[in-house]
Design an enzyme around this catalytic site. Sequence first.
Site, PDB file in Angstrom:
ATOM      1  N   ASP A   1      14.353  -1.528  88.465  1.00  8.01           N
ATOM      2  CA  ASP A   1      13.171  -2.009  88.975  1.00  8.01           C
ATOM      3  C   ASP A   1      12.529  -1.496  90.071  1.00  8.01           C
ATOM      4  OD1 ASP A   1      13.093  -4.048  86.883  1.00  8.01           O
ATOM      5  OD2 ASP A   1      14.606  -5.270  88.023  1.00  8.01           O
TER       6      ASP A   1
ATOM      7  N   ASP B   1      10.373  -3.828  79.272  1.00 10.46           N
ATOM      8  CA  ASP B   1       9.857  -3.911  80.584  1.00 10.46           C
ATOM      9  C   ASP B   1      10.004  -2.388  81.441  1.00 10.46           C
ATOM     10  OD1 ASP B   1      11.095  -6.023  79.556  1.00 10.46           O
ATOM     11  OD2 ASP B   1      11.097  -7.287  81.424  1.00 10.46           O
TER      12      ASP B   1
HETATM   13  N1  GLY Z   1      10.886  -7.642  84.126  1.00  6.86           N
HETATM   14  C1  GLY Z   1      11.135  -8.966  84.005  1.00  6.86           C
HETATM   15  C2  GLY Z   1      10.396  -9.947  83.347  1.00  6.86           C
HETATM   16  O1  GLY Z   1       9.424  -9.501  82.797  1.00  6.86           O
HETATM   17  O2  GLY Z   1      10.363 -11.038  83.353  1.00  6.86           O
END
Ligand code: GLY
Length: 404
Positions: A113, A173
Amino acid sequence: MKRILFMAGLAVLLSSYKQPEGMKSVVERGLSRSVEQAEYLAKSMESDNDSLPRSYTERTGLIKSNSHCWCSGFFPGVLWYLYEAKGSPKLKRYAEIYTQRVADQQYTTDNHDVGFILMCSFGNGYRLTKTPSYVPILLNGAQSLSTRFKPVVGLIRSWDTKTDKWRYPVIIDNMMNLELLQWAAQHSDSTKFAKIASSHAKLTMKNHFRKDFSSYHVIGYDPETGQVEKRNTHQGYAHESAWARGQAWGLYGYTMMFRETGDSSYLHHAKGIARFIMSHPNMPKDKVPYWDFNAPDIPHAKRDASAAAIMASAFIELSSLTKETPDFSKQCLNMAEMQLRSLTSAQYLAKKGTNGGFILMHSVGNLPKGTEVDVPLTYADYYYVEALVRYKKMVLSTLKGKKN
Ligand code: GLY
């Protein structure tokens, strides 16, 4: 007499017919409310040096996070975008303060992240101010992220946790984190960042997507061979369903990769995802998707404003990148406009001083786990404000002199 009555009736009818609000007014209204809310939130957390806002409920009050949370960079990003739109020194000062709070994430190597965290905060800050001290932070972040790339797999590993379920999990993601690598490729001599981003994007294209351009949430890889072991969901309704935010991440990710590289395979892919979203029979009239396109309780399923905001921002950019196919470009823009109108309505836009200072209501974080359901979320606000600013820059500024 009949004629007079007819004319009077017609006048009543005409006066009750309301012209739809112009997009310029929608955008300005959205931005003004966003400033009110963001300034309130920034002030309320100013002395809380190690915290960033994440969500809010009436029961819990403000829900904060530390800088290690995947959500930590979004609020600084909201402040930078609002500073870009309004130019106020107060917003700039807040943006700098909250950006500094996530600086330690440049050394994070235990999850993917760092791309979200640093690009939304330092990335936007550098784009707007060219502050030299932001450069090494972004480059260190890209270096940390690149440690999660295993050449034999060819992808950046998303999570270190959940090893009982997946040995080498990659989630859709993760496409969003490639923007940090593209930035680092352009601001350093190293060729590795662009190579990693390209390898990740190409393999995700191959393994994460179904024939109809919808995507799985999690692909589990064999860490020794790179073979696909599992195709699953984590936050969606079912393994074979289309989790709404996941579709939004894919749309945004491939649009961004085309912008950054000019590689037409990314554009082709982004267009496929866009068509899947735009033509989906379960997309509601107001274009704010249900949290999963296949949620079993549609039309009573919860909506996800965060997915709509991410999509709107991506659709605006995709529209601007597809001018050579005007019909498609217009379709994307129409979709973004409908989403922005809905998000800027009383249904989703919080009243001043409510919603814990967050801008949008009604997002869904992780419904299967029962967490963050029908709440404000900092990333919904970020992509909403980004979409408003993009619309202003990419669409309204080109309409100057024309009636909007
Ligand atoms: N990246 C985590 C979500 O979209 O919840």
